[in-house]
Write a protein that holds these residues in place. Structure first.
Motif, short mmCIF file in Angstrom:
data_model
loop_
_atom_site.label_atom_id
_atom_site.label_comp_id
_atom_site.label_asym_id
_atom_site.label_seq_id
_atom_site.Cartn_x
_atom_site.Cartn_y
_atom_site.Cartn_z
N LEU A 152 33.12 44.11 73.37
CA LEU A 152 34.14 43.42 73.98
C LEU A 152 34.56 44.36 75.11
N GLY A 153 34.16 45.53 75.23
CA GLY A 153 34.76 46.59 76.33
C GLY A 153 35.95 46.94 75.89
N LEU A 154 36.34 47.05 74.48
CA LEU A 154 37.58 47.65 74.23
C LEU A 154 37.45 49.33 74.06
N PRO B 54 51.98 35.25 81.29
CA PRO B 54 51.37 34.03 80.97
C PRO B 54 49.82 34.53 81.08
N ASP B 55 49.43 35.16 82.21
CA ASP B 55 47.87 35.57 82.39
C ASP B 55 47.60 36.42 81.18
N ARG B 56 48.30 37.53 80.73
CA ARG B 56 48.01 38.54 79.97
C ARG B 56 47.92 37.85 78.66
N VAL B 57 48.89 36.86 78.23
CA VAL B 57 49.01 36.23 77.01
C VAL B 57 47.58 35.48 76.75
N VAL B 58 47.28 34.78 77.81
CA VAL B 58 45.93 33.81 77.81
C VAL B 58 44.89 34.98 77.58
N GLU B 59 44.86 35.93 78.40
CA GLU B 59 43.55 36.86 78.24
C GLU B 59 43.73 37.67 76.95
N ALA B 60 44.70 38.00 76.43
CA ALA B 60 44.73 38.42 74.85
C ALA B 60 44.15 37.49 73.78
N ILE C 20 35.97 46.21 63.03
CA ILE C 20 36.54 46.08 64.45
C ILE C 20 35.84 47.35 65.21
N ASP C 21 35.49 48.35 64.58
CA ASP C 21 34.59 49.60 65.37
C ASP C 21 33.44 49.04 65.76
#
Length: 75
Positions: A66-68, A3-9, A59-60
Motif C-alpha cells: 500500500l506504499g505505507l 475532506p479530501d484527506r478523510v476520503v483518502e484515509a 499490517i507489516d
C-alpha cells in the motif's frame, strides 16, 4: 484534516482490509470497536499477545503493498 484527506484515509483503510484474512479483519474490527487485547483473545481464542502479534504481522505484511512503508527487500 480536510475532506479530501478523510476520503483518502478511508480508501486506504478499505484497501488494507481487503488484503487481510477474515480472521485478521475480525481482530482489527474488534480493536476498532474498542475491545482490549484480553477481550479479543477471550472472544476469538488464543492469548492477548498472540492476537496483538497477529494483527501487527498482518499490517507489516500488507503495508509495503500500500506504499505505507518501504519493503525491506527494496532497501
Amino acid at each position: 484534516p480536510g475532506p479530501d484527506r478523510v476520503v483518502e484515509a478511508r480508501e486506504l483503510l478499505a484497501r488494507l482490509r481487503e488484503r487481510l484474512s477474515a480472521e485478521e479483519r475480525e481482530v482489527a474490527d474488534r480493536r476498532a470497536d474498542g475491545q482490549d487485547w484480553a477481550a479479543v483473545a477471550a472472544a476469538m481464542g488464543g492469548t492477548p499477545e498472540a492476537r496483538r502479534k497477529q494483527l501487527a504481522r498482518a499490517i507489516d505484511r500488507v503495508a509495503p503493498d500500500l506504499g505505507l512503508i518501504e519493503d525491506a527487500d527494496d532497501a
